[in-house]
Every structure is written in structure tokens, then in C-alpha cells.
Design an enzyme around this catalytic site. Structure first.
Site, short mmCIF file in Angstrom:
data_model
loop_
_atom_site.label_atom_id
_atom_site.label_comp_id
_atom_site.label_asym_id
_atom_site.label_seq_id
_atom_site.Cartn_x
_atom_site.Cartn_y
_atom_site.Cartn_z
N GLY A 271 0.85 -1.19 0.00
CA GLY A 271 0.00 0.00 0.00
C GLY A 271 0.87 1.23 0.00
O GLY A 271 0.81 2.06 0.90
N GLU B 84 0.37 -1.31 -4.78
CA GLU B 84 -0.72 -0.38 -4.58
C GLU B 84 -1.92 -0.86 -5.38
O GLU B 84 -1.79 -1.27 -6.53
CB GLU B 84 -0.28 1.03 -5.01
CG GLU B 84 -1.34 2.10 -4.95
CD GLU B 84 -1.98 2.26 -3.57
OE1 GLU B 84 -1.26 2.45 -2.58
OE2 GLU B 84 -3.22 2.21 -3.49
N LEU B 85 -3.08 -0.81 -4.74
CA LEU B 85 -4.29 -1.35 -5.37
C LEU B 85 -4.98 -0.31 -6.27
O LEU B 85 -5.63 -0.67 -7.24
CB LEU B 85 -5.25 -1.82 -4.26
CG LEU B 85 -6.54 -2.52 -4.66
CD1 LEU B 85 -6.26 -3.71 -5.57
CD2 LEU B 85 -7.28 -2.99 -3.43
N LEU C 207 2.41 1.16 6.07
CA LEU C 207 2.37 2.49 6.66
C LEU C 207 1.02 3.15 6.41
O LEU C 207 0.58 3.26 5.27
CB LEU C 207 3.49 3.35 6.08
CG LEU C 207 4.88 2.69 6.07
CD1 LEU C 207 5.94 3.69 5.63
CD2 LEU C 207 5.25 2.11 7.41
N ASP D 286 -5.45 1.51 5.46
CA ASP D 286 -6.88 1.81 5.60
C ASP D 286 -7.37 1.23 6.94
O ASP D 286 -7.21 0.04 7.19
CB ASP D 286 -7.62 1.16 4.43
CG ASP D 286 -9.00 1.74 4.23
OD1 ASP D 286 -9.58 2.20 5.22
OD2 ASP D 286 -9.49 1.73 3.09
N THR E 239 6.71 9.47 4.38
CA THR E 239 5.48 9.21 3.65
C THR E 239 4.59 10.44 3.65
O THR E 239 4.61 11.24 4.58
CB THR E 239 4.71 8.05 4.28
OG1 THR E 239 4.36 8.41 5.61
CG2 THR E 239 5.53 6.79 4.32
N GLU F 289 1.39 10.45 4.00
CA GLU F 289 0.44 10.35 5.10
C GLU F 289 1.09 10.79 6.42
O GLU F 289 0.48 11.49 7.22
CB GLU F 289 -0.08 8.91 5.23
CG GLU F 289 -1.15 8.53 4.22
CD GLU F 289 -2.43 9.34 4.40
OE1 GLU F 289 -2.83 9.57 5.55
OE2 GLU F 289 -3.01 9.75 3.39
#
Lengths: 421, 276
Positions: free
Chosen positions: B84, B107-108, B160, B163, B238, B240
Site C-alpha cells: 500500500g 498499490e491497489l 504504513l 486503511d 510518507t 500520510e
């Protein structure tokens, strides 16, 4: 308009959800069990009589929805059945009494009993394998391992009992170390057998006295039977069954030769394979020293007989085959049993006449519901077709065109909100 | 092969790669998945280290504009995975910190993957010889980890700011779960490290308790964490993490080490100690 047709398609798939008829043979050929729909039909070959099932004292005694998995375990001492009613039942094979009923949260797709009879394992439609301690009476099943949200199609223990194998619709076979305390979960993955290019529908371990560890054989939607060194996950050989089956059937139609069942003899000398396009059974030979797989013979049955399940006892005298489905629009549950005689070495395997099968007419009457049901060719064709469709709907990944996929996205909740705004 | 815009070496702009923050990991996949780990096309991901036959035939030696002969690196397999990876911040930082280690982001969300692809290509052009060891693939790591990596292949896995999936009904969609840890343990070598971090306290507790309860993982002690240069990147590298820091939020970190299976025999204990 388009959307409507998609919904129709999904509704249809629910209506056409049929379960294939299954067969299981006691390792010493003491009894034969056919499961069709919610019904278990048992014939005691030793005593030459039909068994009437006795339920548990408490709770509902029988299955109430299609049975999806059956197996004998612990040298035939116990028998397990499970399916869409989310119940797993354990039967004593002497008295045919249900000794235990375990509830599952989801529908059950596969069962296996450890060789020593201590543990029952079963897989649900969400990809979780559960374990129950048969020696203790608490009814709760504990999670053992999981394939991430994939339908598990087959489950079994390795010949030495050290590993448990599980196959799924995402092309995978997982080999997991079966731990000493399975109720704490099986966390150590030994290998993944990767190589199938479509769902894996069935597998079986083969071993001989010289190769006690044995190999794994698997079949699937990619029309192949594959031979694996399951300890390392190495693919040893691949047998394309399509070409071989076509030689016999040659109906000119393009259809996938989905392998639906693999049944090896206990001495490893012979492997019977059921294929959805084949009116009969394919016999294969596994060369253990060369680690190869080859087709030795195709036995045709005719009469539109496409076996849905195979069974063999330890002596490998007879190969038992059943075809049928849990429910059909016109005829309800249907099961048809044929037996291939394998006993005389050197002589070709032959399909036995109804009168000559072990247990004779009495057995067929019990297992089929009627001894003369036989020649209903149309019903058999319909059953084979229904089973094929049901399996496709369950396991094949639907390919949608880009437009259709966009259309499906429109029904997504967040998009709907946006449209309203 | 590469898109025209990459040759400029300009970094892609995130605003053109907007994507929904969530993606359903349960839905059937419609992207190619390698059949086995040996089917992962390294020449596509790391052309500098694994020139494809075509490249050599074209005498296109200066793939990255540096030298004729590609420099072989000691480790020819992917060793780090960012599961992810989002917009790829961690990968970019790790690329220069471990220039000899191959790493991949999974990564989706396809748009986000496209962004990371562009970002890496741009970095490669702008910094000749660098960023050749990182790549990204669009895939569902929860389903296809075994298709990418063989047993014991990885030395580091990163999860990291995943969800959080708050609803209990959706806990099975969480990327750290007792059953998925079995697969992560399978792909990690003994001594390999799994890094998790989140700004959601509930998820932090969940990830820690999953790892704590797993027999094949053991918490990395505090002093080892301080020595590990990667740990600092978890929050700083990152996108995020930076966002959380900007908002003055708190983060919850769990770093665990893959240990050899216990109970095999007493010797395994000794082996473990000697490995450090």
C-alpha cells in the site's frame, strides 16, 4: 436496460445453484456413500443392506441443504459430511449414528479428517479453514488458517499427516505445517504450489511404499492435471487433459476440459481423473522416480455419463463413479452410479453391468433411488450441464468489458449520492 | 516503451492523479498477476539492472544514460516491499538509503500506481544512476503476495498508514490480520522486519495485538529501533506521515521481527541469538 440484464444474470445464477452428486468409499470397501442434495444414501457392502440414518438425540438430525463435501477418515472409523446448511456432521461408521454436529458461520466447501481421527477440519466459502478437536466435546471450531476471501475447493492431509493442503479459486494450493496444537492455528506455511492458470478444483496426494512422502496431484479449470513436489512447491509435470479427452469425444465443440475430481489408488499405481467434457474417466499413471505423469487409458462409459465424483477403496479393485445434481427443474435430485472393474491386472479396466456391481441391484436402488433409473439420458445430460454451469458461476472470474464495468460502478453507493446532488 | 512526458524528467503532479482514498480488496481483480515469483518481470521494473534482450539488441546501452554495462548488484531479488505504498514517499527515501537493494511498492488503486510510476521514471531521468532500484506494481497484496515473492525472500515489509476499516464487519479487509501475518511470515526471512504505523489508535492497537499474538513474530527492542535508520522514515518520508505531523497528530508504531519457528528443537533458540 443493461443494468436489468445484469441483475437478471445474477438472479439466474442463484437459481441455477446446484450441487454435484458426491461419492465416498470406505477404505476397506465396507460401505459406499452417495450424497445428493441434502440426502446421504448409504449402502453397507459388508452386510449387504441399505443403511437408514439415525439422527442425533438433540437437534435436527439431517442436512437441510445441499451437501458439498464428504469424506471417510481415520481408516474408515468416522465419516464427515458438510455443505450449504452450514453444518458439519460426524458419523460413526459402525452404527451410522451422527455423533457430532458442528455449526459453521458460513457455507462449508470442503472437509478433511486427520489420519489419527483426532481433528476435523473444514473450509468455508470465505476461505477460512476451521479445526475441531474430536477428542474433546466442546463444540466450538477454531480458525486454523485462511486463504484471503477465496473459495477453498479442496482440503486434505499429506500422507504422513505432517501437512495440510488447501486449494482455492485464485489458482493457489497452500501447503501448511499441521501443528501439534492446531487449535492455536497453523501459522507456518511450507510452500505454495503455483502454476495453475485458472481455479484449482481438486487435488489428491499420491504415495508408494518407496516414496512415502509422496507427491501432490491437482486439477482445475485450466484443463490440466499437475504433479507437484509439495514440500518445495515445485511443479514437476503438467498433463494437458484436453487433447487426450478430445481424441475420444471429438464433438468439435470448443469447451474447457475442467478437471473435477482426482482419485488415486492407495498404492499409487493408478490415478483416476474426472473431466467435465469426458463421458467416462481418464486413467493416469504417475512415474515416481522420473517424476512424470502420463495418460494410460481413457475408459468411456457412454450414455452421457460425465462423473461428478470418484471413489476407490484401498484394494483399488473398483473405481466408483457417480454423476448427478442436487436439484433439477424437472426431476429433482438425481444420482447415477457406475463402477469400473480394475481388479485383473493385465486386463483392461471395464465398466461393469448394473447387475454385476458389488451390492448389485439393491445397492443401486439405494444409491440412485431406483435401480432402473439408468437410461434417462436426457436427465443425465441436463444434470451434467447444470453442474457445469453452477461450477462456472461459482469459481470462474467474470470478465467484463470496460463499458460494462463502468456501468456496474454506477450502482455504487457513492456514485448514486453524487447523481442525486 | 515509456511515455513521452517522462523524458522531461519533471515530476508528475498529484492533482492529475486524484483517486478515492479507499479501494475494495475483496473484489475480483482485473489486472495481470504474475503466475509465480519467477514470472515477475524484473527487466520491466529494474531495466538498469536487468536489461531485457530487446534493449541489448538495440545496442541501447545507455538505458539510464550512465554506462554501457549495467552494474550487477549483489542481491538480485526484491528484498523490501512497501505494501500500500500510496504516492511512494517511503520508496523514494529508501532508494538512496539502500542503493543496492531492490524494492517494490504494491498499490491497489490504479491511478495512484500510475503516479508512482511516473514519479520514479522522472527521478531516474533527473538523477542519472539513482532510483533504479525502486519500482511499483498495481496489485492486491492481500491476495497475491505469494505470486510475487518466494519463501524467505524479503528482509523488510512496510505497512504504513493502512486503511483503518473501522467497522467490525470490515475488519477482514485490514491488511494486518492474524491470517495474513502467516503469509507475511512465509515471505520474510528469519530476522526480517515488519514495520507498521498508523495515526488511528484503534488500528494501532489491532496491528500490535495481531503481531504480538503471532508465534512467528517478536517485538523489536527499543534500542534496536533507535539504531534503525528506517524507523525515522516511517513518519517523515510518507505523504500520510507528513500530513499527520502537519496536523500535530499522534502515531502508533509497531515493529516486529520474523523469528524462526519455535518448538522445532532447542537449537533454534541458539540460532536466533547468533543471528543478531
Amino acid at each position: 436496460m443493461e443494468e436489468g440484464s445484469i441483475e437478471d444474470g445474477e438472479k439466474m445464477s442463484r437459481e441455477t445453484e446446484v450441487a454435484p452428486a458426491l461419492i465416498a468409499i470406505h477404505p476397506l470397501e465396507k460401505s459406499v456413500v452417495v450424497a445428493v442434495g441434502s440426502e446421504l444414501r448409504i449402502f453397507d457392502l459388508q452386510g449387504d443392506w441399505s443403511i437408514t440414518l439415525l439422527g442425533e438425540d438433540s437437534g435436527g438430525p439431517f442436512h437441510t441443504d445441499a451437501i458439498r463435501a464428504v469424506c471417510f477418515g481415520a481408516n474408515g472409523r468416522v465419516f464427515a459430511s458438510a455443505g450449504d446448511d452450514k453444518l458439519v456432521k460426524i458419523w460413526n461408521t459402525e452404527s451410522w449414528q451422527c455423533t457430532r454436529t458442528v455449526s459453521s458461520e458460513k457455507r462449508v466447501s470442503a472437509v478433511a479428517i486427520s489420519h489419527n481421527g483426532a481433528f476435523l477440519t473444514f473450509a468455508d466459502k470465505f476461505g477460512v479453514v476451521w479445526v475441531v478437536d474430536l477428542e474433546r466435546d466442546d463444540e466450538k471450531a477454531a480458525p486454523l488458517l485462511a486463504h484471503y476471501c477465496s473459495i477453498i475447493t479442496s482440503l486434505d492431509f499429506s500422507p504422513d499427516g505432517q501437512f495440510i493442503a488447501s486449494a482455492d479459486r485464485d489458482f493457489k494450493i497452500r501447503i501448511t505445517v499441521f501443528p501439534k496444537k492446531p487449535l492455536d492455528g497453523a501459522h507456518e506455511i511450507q510452500s505454495f504450489c503455483l502454476g495453475h492458470t485458472d481455479f484449482v478444483s481438486c487435488f489428491a496426494f499420491v504415495h508408494t511404499s518407496e516414496y512415502p512422502q509422496g507427491f501432490l496431484l491437482s486439477g482445475g479449470g485450466d484443463s490440466t492435471v499437475r504433479l507437484w513436489d509439495f514440500i518445495s512447491g515445485t511443479l514437476l509435470d503438467t498433463c494437458e487433459v484436453g487433447a487426450q479427452a478430445e481424441l475420444v469425444e471429438s464433438n468439435g465443440e470448443e469447451c474447457p476440459h475442467v478437471v473435477t475430481d482426482i482419485c488415486p489408488s492407495s498404492d499409487g499405481s493408478l490415478v483416476a481423473v474426472a473431466i467435465q467434457s469426458l463421458h467416462g474417466v481418464m486413467l493416469m499413471c504417475c512415474n515416481f522416480s522420473a517424476r512424470t505423469l502420463s495418460v494410460s487409458k481413457v475408459v468411456t462409459v457412454g450414455e452421457s455419463f460425465v462423473p461428478t465424483s470418484l471413489g476407490m477403496s484401498c484394494s483399488a479393485e473398483h473405481l466408483w463413479m457417480v454423476t448427478g445434481a442436487s436439484n433439477l427443474p424437472n426431476s429433482g435430485p438425481l444420482a447415477h452410479v457406475r463402477v469400473v472393474s480394475l481388479c485383473q491386472k493385465g486386463l483392461d479396466p471395464t465398466v461393469m453391468e448394473d447387475g454385476a456391481v458389488p451390492g448389485g441391484k439393491k445397492l443401486l436402488e439405494k444409491l440412485q433411488g431406483s435401480s432402473t433409473l439408468a437410461k434417462h439420458g436426457d436427465a443425465l445430460v441436463a444434470a451434467a450441464e447444470a453442474v457445469k454451469m453452477a461450477m462456472r458461476n461459482l469459481l470462474i472470474k467474470r470478465e467484463y468489458s470496460t463499458e460494462k464495468r463502468e456501468l456496474r460502478k454506477k450502482s455504487r453507493n457513492d456514485r448514486k449520492l453524487k447523481q442525486i446532488l | 516503451m515509456e511515455d513521452q512526458k517522462n523524458n522531461s524528467g519533471r515530476l508528475p503532479r498529484k492533482r492529475f492523479y486524484r483517486a478515492r482514498a479507499h479501494s475494495n480488496p475483496l473484489s475480483d481483480s482485473h489486472f495481470p498477476v504474475p503466475l509465480t515469483p519467477s514470472h515477475v518481470d524484473y527487466s520491466l521494473h529494474y531495466p538498469y539492472f536487468f536489461p531485457s534482450d530487446q534493449d541489448t539488441a538495440d545496442d541501447n546501452g545507455d538505458v539510464a544514460g550512465v554506462s554501457q554495462a549495467p552494474i550487477p548488484i549483489c542481491n538480485s531479488k526484491i528484498r523490501f516491499v512497501d505494501v500500500g505504498c500510496g504516492f511512494g514517499g517511503l520508496l523514494v527515501s529508501l532508494a538512496t538509503l539502500f542503493p543496492d537493494t531492490l524494492m517494490i511498492g504494491m498499490e491497489l488503486r490504479d491511478k495512484v500506481t500510475e503516479y508512482v510510476k511516473e514519479r520514479i521514471l522522472a527521478l531516474r531521468v533527473a538523477n542519472p544512476g539513482q532510483y533504479q532500484n525502486i519500482s511499483v506494481d498495481r496489485t492486491n497484496s492481500m491476495k497475491y503476495i505469494p505470486n510475487y515473492f518466494s519463501k524467505g525472500q524479503l528482509s523488510k515489509m512496510f505497512f504504513l498508514f493502512p486503511d483503518p476499516h473501522f467497522k467490525e464487519k470490515n475488519h477482514r479487509r485490514r491488511v494486518i490480520s492474524p491470517h495474513l501475518l502467516d503469509e507475511y511470515a512465509y515471505t520474510l526471512e528469519a530476522g526480517g522486519i515488519i514495520y507498521t504505523i498508523t495515526d488511528v489508535e484503534e488500528l494501532g492497537d489491532w496491528m500490535r495485538s495481531c503481531l504480538e499474538g503471532h508465534p512467528l513474530f517478536e517485538a523489536v527492542v527499543e534500542e534496536d529501533l533507535e539504531k534503525d535508520p528506517v524507523v525515522k522514515l516511517l513518519t517523515s518520508a510518507t505523504e500520510e506521515g507528513q500530513k499527520v505531523a502537519r496536523n500535530g497528530g499522534q502515531t502508533y508504531r509497531a515493529v516486529y521481527k520474523r523469528i524462526a519457528p519455535q518448538a522445532v528443537d532447542e537449537n533454534s533458540e541458539v540460532k536466533l541469538v547468533s543471528m543478531d
